[in-house]
Write an enzyme that holds these catalytic residues in place. Structure first.
Site, PDB file in Angstrom:
ATOM      1  N   ARG A   1      -5.110   3.699  -4.957  1.00 32.45           N
ATOM      2  CA  ARG A   1      -4.724   3.695  -6.364  1.00 32.45           C
ATOM      3  C   ARG A   1      -4.775   5.101  -6.980  1.00 32.45           C
ATOM      4  O   ARG A   1      -5.746   5.822  -6.842  1.00 32.45           O
ATOM      5  CB  ARG A   1      -5.629   2.763  -7.161  1.00 32.45           C
ATOM      6  CG  ARG A   1      -5.161   2.541  -8.599  1.00 32.45           C
ATOM      7  CD  ARG A   1      -6.085   1.619  -9.339  1.00 32.45           C
ATOM      8  NE  ARG A   1      -6.055   0.262  -8.837  1.00 32.45           N
ATOM      9  CZ  ARG A   1      -5.171  -0.663  -9.221  1.00 32.45           C
ATOM     10  NH1 ARG A   1      -4.235  -0.354 -10.092  1.00 32.45           N
ATOM     11  NH2 ARG A   1      -5.224  -1.875  -8.730  1.00 32.45           N
TER      12      ARG A   1
ATOM     13  N   HIS B   1      -9.091   1.409   4.634  1.00 34.87           N
ATOM     14  CA  HIS B   1     -10.093   2.202   3.912  1.00 34.87           C
ATOM     15  C   HIS B   1     -11.085   2.856   4.871  1.00 34.87           C
ATOM     16  O   HIS B   1     -11.910   3.677   4.452  1.00 34.87           O
ATOM     17  CB  HIS B   1     -10.827   1.287   2.913  1.00 34.87           C
ATOM     18  CG  HIS B   1     -11.652   2.006   1.910  1.00 34.87           C
ATOM     19  ND1 HIS B   1     -13.034   1.958   1.914  1.00 34.87           N
ATOM     20  CD2 HIS B   1     -11.314   2.791   0.861  1.00 34.87           C
ATOM     21  CE1 HIS B   1     -13.499   2.668   0.908  1.00 34.87           C
ATOM     22  NE2 HIS B   1     -12.486   3.194   0.255  1.00 34.87           N
TER      23      HIS B   1
END
Length: 670
Positions: A405, A435
């Site tokens: 993001r 991630h």
């Protein structure tokens, strides 16, 4: 293995509200702006960070709840609260925090003035400064401004996400009826401009524009002026069946600034009739409209921090190169081959990671590099090293996460640069973010290939590595190398890894591994063996993990948690969590590392203890919707470093520590 008992044995009100817990974290950040033990510019920085955090919270979390509530969807959170009920709590708490931000700004502004750092208005300008500001307006600001009339003949002007605008009410010298104007301030302009002076003096762009309104509105006089800022929903929708994922993201990013408005901040001194024009146009619920006393857009205050006032900043901090690397004359491959070692950022330099990749790029014996890229800097030495490696003929595979993001556009640019150099670029899964922080380097040594692996708890970002505490782990362990390659193949080929030897990966095995480890502690406690857990992470939200910790505490397992941000677990509740203690550290560095120690039947510091580092917080998104890694630390010296040096520091801090109470509040430890 059985992970949990019937939930009926646990109280229904056993969780803290996720959103309020986050807001309490941001309140702790704000407290650092009030903390006079911090230098004055650092206090201003903490205020700016708290305001930026709040903006992101609204544009992500609040926006999502508003959208669900608008759809009359009564989907409940883990506490059984509807979106509307959560919004009511959020609005109440955010109003308190934002009022506090304004008060602290007034206090800091007064203290800065005493220190010779002044935010002036046009009335305070000297004759020379007026000339300078006039030239600045004429040459740098005026060409970019577009006054937009507000009347039935003109559509209400569009203000982008985080956009600030001025409103003017004007009267013509020629007797024409008054008119109202909005001027959006372009996001490309600075908020504060430093004046040419021996002193440190700044002026805000809104004051510059107001002073020169006669240039914008010839033959008109100002009647009134106001200022407002809006935040929009920044979520982006991606079509899962898109033929070109990068192009789909680029299109979505262009739409981000046009999301629904979720918050309107208005400077309170704006006259009521001008306020009404703005409020009527946006049709927001009353709680989403914030009136502020001092300043709109506190997140811009970092622009006032100047380097020459060293006395108002934290003393410079110089990270050291790890002793292991120095011992081998900077040859990281030799250092890793000798034994596993751990680097603790920012106390030890992130250059060790950069050198790892740069050395691989230049080494003729390195044949392949695999790498995950979640966030990095714009001019990244990591990406440069990967590009150089690809140009040198090495097989480079880069997993670039497009769904990081607010870094989506930067990651697209990095991906294209890597592709141009000949690297294989993979964007991972549509539904899951990648991630995990992994890098493997495959090197030919004699007749065999050897894998060198770097595993991190934080991003490959050289700038944040200076202010985030994180762990870098270097190893040539063959089993860990094989596991890392299997995880890379999972992301690039969508084939779930089978028979991982040491590592666990979400969303497949990581959560179940943690639950098994907790269950072992419960079993040991019931058998009278040493049973404890010590863990550090950013957030604890997952209800299944939390319930497992409650059961462990009831069984006699002693649990010590260092959780910087959100914590939905309630410690110290009689009959439920008396054996659980939770501390949050908020200070100069952002606590970001994820580590956990399980007793495994031994006393603290015993060789029996099981120690892991991870990229994952204990949240549903990390455990169920992301590719994350959990990595065992088995080298006796690395275990000793974590047990004897790292963890004790986090639990004995008496300057930056806040202890979570059983009612969800925090108390500072002094």
């Amino acid at each position: 293995m059985k992970h949990k008992e019937k939930n009926t044995s646990l109280p229904a009100d056993r969780y803290n509200n996720r959103e309020i817990s986050w807001l309490l974290f941001n309140q702790r950040v704000l407290e650092e702006a009030r903390n006079k033990d911090n230098p004055l510019f650092e206090r201003l920085r903490f205020l700016s960070i708290s305001a930026s955090n709040m903006d992101e919270f609204y544009s992500v979390r609040v926006a999502g709840l508003m959208e669900i509530a608008k759809q009359r969807n009564n989907m409940r959170n883990m506490r059984g609260e509807t979106p509307s009920e959560q919004l009511k709590q959020i609005y109440h708490k955010t109003a308190i925090i934002m009022e506090d931000q304004q008060r602290i700004f007034a206090e800091l502004n007064a203290e800065l003035k005493k220190e010779g750092v002044t935010l002036v208005t046009c009335d305070d300008l000297t004759s020379d400064e007026k000339d300078y500001v006039g030239d600045l307006f004429e040459n740098e600001i005026f060409p970019l401004l577009t006054p937009l009339a507000i009347d039935p003949a003109h559509p209400f002007p569009f203000i982008p996400h985080e956009g600030i605008a001025l409103t003017f009410s004007l009267r013509s010298f020629e007797g024409v009826a008054a008119k109202d104007i909005i001027i959006p301030i372009p996001l490309s302009l600075k908020r504060f401009y430093r004046l040419p002076s021996d002193k440190i003096r700044f002026i805000a762009i809104e004051d510059i524009i107001a002073r020169h309104s006669d240039r914008l509105f010839p033959k008109h006089a100002q009647i009134d002026i106001g200022m407002f800022k809006i935040l929009r929903d920044t979520d982006i929708d991606i079509e899962e069946e898109a033929e070109d994922l990068v192009r789909e993201f680029e299109t979505a990013l262009r739409k981000r600034n046009r999301g629904d408005i979720v918050r309107l901040k208005i400077l309170k001194k704006m006259p009521p009739y001008l306020q009404a024009i703005i409020i009527d146009e946006y049709s927001l619920p009353g709680d989403a409209i914030i009136m502020v006393d001092q300043m709109v857009g506190l997140s811009s205050l970092q622009e006032l921090i100047v380097k020459e006032r060293h006395d108002l900043l934290f003393k410079p901090f110089s990270a050291r190169m790890p002793a292991r690397i120095r011992d081998y004359g900077g040859d990281i491959f030799k250092a890793v081959a000798a034994n596993d070692f751990l680097v603790h950022h920012p106390y030890e330099s992130f250059d060790s990671v950069v050198q790892f990749l740069q050395q691989a790029a230049d080494d003729p014996d390195v044949v392949a590099i695999k790498f995950t890229l979640y966030r990095t800097s714009e001019d990244s030495p990591i990406v440069k090293a990967l590009i150089e490696a690809a140009e040198n003929g090495k097989n480079v595979t880069a997993i670039v996460e497009l769904k990081a993001r607010f870094d989506e556009a930067a990651n697209i640019r990095q991906a294209r640069a890597l592709e141009r150099a000949g690297a294989h670029v993979v964007f991972g899964f549509m539904k899951w973010k990648t991630h995990a922080k992994l890098a493997t380097i495959i090197r030919r040594e004699g007749a065999h290939l050897r894998t060198y692996t770097h595993i991190g708890t934080g991003n490959y970002h050289p700038q944040t590595a200076k202010i985030y505490t994180d762990i870098s782990f270097f190893t040539a362990n063959e089993a860990l190398g094989r596991d890392a390659i299997k995880i890379f193949n999972f992301v690039t080929g969508y084939i779930p890894p089978q028979n991982l030897e040491k590592m666990s990966v979400s969303p497949i095995t990581l959560k179940s591994k943690l639950l098994d480890l907790i269950q072992t502690e419960i079993k040991n406690a019931r058998q009278g063996k040493p049973a404890f857990m010590v863990a550090k992470m950013n957030s604890l939200v997952d209800p299944e993990i939390i319930d497992a910790l409650y059961y462990a505490a009831r069984a006699g397992v002693h649990i010590y948690l260092n959780i910087r941000g959100i914590c939905c677990l309630k410690p110290g509740v009689k009959g439920l969590s008396e054996n659980i203690h939770v501390v949050s550290l908020v200070g100069r560095f952002l606590e970001h590392a994820r580590m956990v120690v399980f007793a495994n039947g031994g006393d603290y510091g015993s060789e029996q203890n099981k120690i892991f580092i991870s990229s994952a917080d204990w949240m549903p998104r990390n455990l169920d919707r992301r590719v994350e890694s959990l990595v065992p630390i088995e080298d006796i010296n690395v275990k000793k470093q974590i047990i004897e040096h790292i963890f004790p520091a986090y639990f004995t801090d008496n300057c930056n520590a806040w202890w979570l109470q059983n009612d969800g509040s925090y108390a500072r430890k002094r």
